[in-house]
Design an enzyme around this catalytic site. Structure first.
Site, PDB file in Angstrom:
ATOM      1  N   HIS A  60      -9.337   0.517  -2.455  1.00 21.06           N
ATOM      2  CA  HIS A  60      -9.519  -0.070  -1.114  1.00 21.06           C
ATOM      3  C   HIS A  60      -8.305   0.167  -0.213  1.00 21.06           C
ATOM      4  O   HIS A  60      -7.343  -0.610  -0.226  1.00 21.06           O
ATOM      5  CB  HIS A  60      -9.799  -1.565  -1.257  1.00 21.06           C
ATOM      6  CG  HIS A  60     -10.280  -2.225  -0.004  1.00 21.06           C
ATOM      7  ND1 HIS A  60     -11.143  -3.296  -0.008  1.00 21.06           N
ATOM      8  CD2 HIS A  60     -10.037  -1.962   1.310  1.00 21.06           C
ATOM      9  CE1 HIS A  60     -11.400  -3.668   1.239  1.00 21.06           C
ATOM     10  NE2 HIS A  60     -10.719  -2.874   2.063  1.00 21.06           N
ATOM     11  N   ARG A  64      -6.966   5.069   8.387  1.00 23.66           N
ATOM     12  CA  ARG A  64      -7.016   5.025   9.869  1.00 23.66           C
ATOM     13  C   ARG A  64      -7.304   6.354  10.561  1.00 23.66           C
ATOM     14  O   ARG A  64      -7.420   6.377  11.775  1.00 23.66           O
ATOM     15  CB  ARG A  64      -5.726   4.434  10.455  1.00 23.66           C
ATOM     16  CG  ARG A  64      -5.359   3.058   9.926  1.00 23.66           C
ATOM     17  CD  ARG A  64      -6.378   2.005  10.267  1.00 23.66           C
ATOM     18  NE  ARG A  64      -5.904   0.655   9.984  1.00 23.66           N
ATOM     19  CZ  ARG A  64      -6.707  -0.348   9.649  1.00 23.66           C
ATOM     20  NH1 ARG A  64      -8.011  -0.169   9.536  1.00 23.66           N
ATOM     21  NH2 ARG A  64      -6.212  -1.553   9.432  1.00 23.66           N
ATOM     22  N   ASP A 152     -17.056  -1.973   5.132  1.00 22.19           N
ATOM     23  CA  ASP A 152     -15.829  -2.785   5.182  1.00 22.19           C
ATOM     24  C   ASP A 152     -15.305  -3.031   6.596  1.00 22.19           C
ATOM     25  O   ASP A 152     -15.264  -2.144   7.442  1.00 22.19           O
ATOM     26  CB  ASP A 152     -14.725  -2.169   4.332  1.00 22.19           C
ATOM     27  CG  ASP A 152     -13.568  -3.142   4.157  1.00 22.19           C
ATOM     28  OD1 ASP A 152     -13.838  -4.322   3.912  1.00 22.19           O
ATOM     29  OD2 ASP A 152     -12.410  -2.742   4.320  1.00 22.19           O
ATOM     30  N   HIS A 232     -12.015  -7.523  -2.007  1.00 23.74           N
ATOM     31  CA  HIS A 232     -11.052  -8.588  -1.670  1.00 23.74           C
ATOM     32  C   HIS A 232     -11.574 -10.022  -1.804  1.00 23.74           C
ATOM     33  O   HIS A 232     -11.604 -10.768  -0.830  1.00 23.74           O
ATOM     34  CB  HIS A 232     -10.461  -8.373  -0.274  1.00 23.74           C
ATOM     35  CG  HIS A 232     -11.410  -8.020   0.832  1.00 23.74           C
ATOM     36  ND1 HIS A 232     -12.585  -8.705   1.072  1.00 23.74           N
ATOM     37  CD2 HIS A 232     -11.339  -7.057   1.795  1.00 23.74           C
ATOM     38  CE1 HIS A 232     -13.175  -8.181   2.129  1.00 23.74           C
ATOM     39  NE2 HIS A 232     -12.457  -7.174   2.589  1.00 23.74           N
ATOM     40  N   ASP A 305      -6.228  -3.239  -0.249  1.00 25.70           N
ATOM     41  CA  ASP A 305      -6.769  -3.398   1.107  1.00 25.70           C
ATOM     42  C   ASP A 305      -5.657  -3.078   2.124  1.00 25.70           C
ATOM     43  O   ASP A 305      -5.476  -3.792   3.115  1.00 25.70           O
ATOM     44  CB  ASP A 305      -7.336  -4.807   1.325  1.00 25.70           C
ATOM     45  CG  ASP A 305      -8.127  -4.906   2.638  1.00 25.70           C
ATOM     46  OD1 ASP A 305      -8.344  -3.863   3.294  1.00 25.70           O
ATOM     47  OD2 ASP A 305      -8.516  -6.032   3.005  1.00 25.70           O
ATOM     48  N   HIS A 309      -1.389  -1.752  10.683  1.00 31.22           N
ATOM     49  CA  HIS A 309      -1.575  -1.988  12.122  1.00 31.22           C
ATOM     50  C   HIS A 309      -0.251  -1.742  12.825  1.00 31.22           C
ATOM     51  O   HIS A 309       0.822  -1.929  12.242  1.00 31.22           O
ATOM     52  CB  HIS A 309      -2.035  -3.424  12.383  1.00 31.22           C
ATOM     53  CG  HIS A 309      -3.447  -3.674  11.965  1.00 31.22           C
ATOM     54  ND1 HIS A 309      -4.520  -3.049  12.567  1.00 31.22           N
ATOM     55  CD2 HIS A 309      -3.983  -4.470  11.001  1.00 31.22           C
ATOM     56  CE1 HIS A 309      -5.637  -3.458  11.994  1.00 31.22           C
ATOM     57  NE2 HIS A 309      -5.349  -4.318  11.033  1.00 31.22           N
TER      58      HIS A 309
HETATM   59  N1  NCD Z   1      -8.666  -6.792   5.641  1.00 29.52           N
HETATM   60  C1  NCD Z   1      -8.364  -6.852   6.916  1.00 29.52           C
HETATM   61  O1  NCD Z   1      -7.857  -7.867   7.356  1.00 29.52           O
HETATM   62  N2  NCD Z   1      -8.589  -5.817   7.754  1.00 29.52           N
HETATM   63  C2  NCD Z   1      -9.226  -4.582   7.459  1.00 29.52           C
HETATM   64  C3  NCD Z   1     -10.714  -4.695   7.376  1.00 29.52           C
HETATM   65  C4  NCD Z   1     -11.232  -5.263   6.075  1.00 29.52           C
HETATM   66  O2  NCD Z   1     -10.725  -4.925   5.001  1.00 29.52           O
HETATM   67  O3  NCD Z   1     -12.190  -6.035   6.088  1.00 29.52           O
HETATM   68  C5  NCD Z   1      -8.833  -3.563   8.521  1.00 29.52           C
HETATM   69  O4  NCD Z   1      -9.501  -2.510   8.644  1.00 29.52           O
HETATM   70  O5  NCD Z   1      -7.815  -3.769   9.196  1.00 29.52           O
HETATM   71 ZN    ZN Z   2     -13.074  -6.080   4.189  1.00 28.25          ZN
HETATM   72 ZN    ZN Z   3     -10.482  -3.333   3.953  1.00 29.88          ZN
END
Ligand code: NCD
Ligand code: ZN
Ligand code: ZN
Length: 434
Positions: A60, A64, A152, A232, A305, A309
């Site tokens: 996961h 980007r 996701d 997650h 995950d 950002h």
């Molecule tokens: N986990 C998150 O808080 N953000 C993820 C999206 C996701 O995993 O659901 C993202 O793409 O930024």
């Molecule tokens: Zn997610």
């Molecule tokens: Zn995610």
């Protein structure tokens, strides 16, 4: 090219090895795992005091690219993965455009073959445009090389459509990665609904928002032969639902992210948007249930995950900030510090959660140091202690709540298909530190 790794503690759950041994790599594959291998190799690594394990696999990751290259790219995300000890990563399809057709799959695989330093396995969307209305070109994308499907970032709220997706995925023998969040229940919530959200006066996301979808998807997956994977997971209730599904014989697996076993809602403040992610940090009781489920094997894997950002997406109010934190470069240390050092996991269990079980879910011939297998190897010093420093991340993004945290456990080498990518904790290219 031959490479000999000497004197490490070799841990391989699939071969059931946990012993000090040498590992010999020849022509990109594991040639021997034995005590005191005496051959003249072109390169020798002394792994004394370190764990030598099958390359870690993260199911996961958000890379980007395409669309959000200012946050991360296939190149920078894969380098971040290598620093974190990962040799294969699955990338989520919530890019721009989303990965819902063969052209985007081809773009990613082509770019990854040129720029990625680890193996990149794309995940396709479940629905066209992630709009939740009709199925994406799933069959065609599978032929091109996606390893699974996921919406996701969102849930497919139309249960009939989700059922269709599970049926198709069963036929195609690919897993469905479910982001469990009932959109109406989550509403405008930005943190866990509970004691802390009431103290802060911030809108909460109830546990039920995750649990109703986890229960729904298990019900939908039942008797369909589909491989359902819950992304997650974060609540005690979801652990109970997962256990019940497994007891009933449903093929369901689940991942947990390091932040969901390392932190509780208590660390949330209105100022620190690096504590904002989806699902949110939960209660102490939830964290305890997650840790117990990791210990007893109800939870199958640890995934990061990794959600990079930019400053501008995070440096705003708690309500407006983007959900998500980076995770690739901190996962090993957090797992060792929070779970192995605490006696919750043995090193062998940790490697099951971070390598062999992810490989099994994906159906890839990796995640083991078996003779003849591709030489994906991670070498970890479990004793090295240091504070996490976000300024040293290779990822473009620095959005972590763990900056400054003192941890134990450092990735020293990452070897992908027999090639050394990380040496002594630094990326190298053509034998040179970069
Ligand atoms: N986990 C998150 O808080 N953000 C993820 C999206 C996701 O995993 O659901 C993202 O793409 O930024
Ligand atoms: Zn997610
Ligand atoms: Zn995610």
């Amino acid at each position: 090219m031959s490479l000999l790794i000497k004197n490490g503690r070799v841990i391989d759950p699939i071969s059931n090895i946990d012993e000090v041994k040498d590992v010999l790599i020849k022509d990109h594959r594991i040639a021997a795992v034995a005590k005191n291998i005496e051959v003249a190799a072109e390169k020798v690594i002394d792994a004394k005091g370190c764990w030598v394990v099958p390359g870690l696999i993260d199911v996961h990751v958000h890379l980007r690219e395409p669309g959000f290259e200012y946050k991360e790219t296939i190149e920078t995300g894969s380098k971040s993965a290598a620093i974190g000890g990962f040799t294969s990563i699955c990338c989520m399809p919530n890019t721009n455009p989303v990965i819902d057709n063969t052209k985007v799959v081809d773009f990613i695989l082509n770019k990854a073959s040129k720029e990625a330093v680890v193996k990149v396995l794309p995940i396709g969307t479940i629905t066209k445009g992630q709009l939740g209305e009709e199925l994406a070109e799933i069959k065609e994308m599978v032929k091109r090389g996606i390893c699974g499907i996921s919406e996701d970032g969102k849930t497919v709220m139309n249960s009939r459509l989700m059922e269709e997706a599970l049926k198709l995925a069963a036929e195609l023998n690919i897993p469905v990665f479910s982001h469990c969040e009932d959109h109406a229940l989550a509403g405008k919530g930005v943190m866990n609904e509970g004691k802390r959200s009431r103290e802060l006066g911030i809108q909460g996301i109830p546990s039920a928002s995750e649990e109703v979808i986890a229960a729904r998807d298990i019900a939908l997956a039942k008797d369909k032969g589909a491989k359902l994977h819950l992304c997650h997971i974060s609540t005690k209730g979801t652990v109970e639902i997962l256990k019940k599904g497994k007891d009933e014989g449903v093929f369901v697996t689940a991942e947990v992210c390091p932040h969901h076993f390392a932190l509780t809602e208590e660390v949330v403040t209105a100022e620190d948007t690096n504590t904002k992610m989806n699902p949110p940090l939960r209660s102490q009781e939830d964290v305890e249930a997650i840790r117990e489920a990791l210990r007893n094997g109800i939870i199958d894997m640890i995934a990061t995950d990794h959600a990079p950002h930019h400053e501008k997406d995070k440096n705003t109010s708690y309500e407006k900030a983007a959900f998500g934190i980076v995770g690739l470069e901190t996962a090993v240390a957090l797992t060792i510090t929070e779970l192995v050092e605490e006696g919750i996991l043995t090193p062998m269990q940790m490697i099951e959660l971070m390598s062999s079980n992810p490989a099994k879910l994906l159906g890839i011939d990796r995640g083991t140091l078996g003779i003849g297998k591709m030489a994906d190897i991670t070498i970890i010093d479990p004793e090295e202690t240091y504070p996490i420093d976000k300024n040293q991340f290779v990822s473009k993004a620095k959005n972590t709540p763990f900056h400054g945290k003192k941890v134990k456990g450092k990735v020293k080498y990452t070897i992908v298909e027999g090639n050394i990518i990380v040496e002594n904790g630094s990326l190298i290219e053509g034998g040179q530190k970069i």
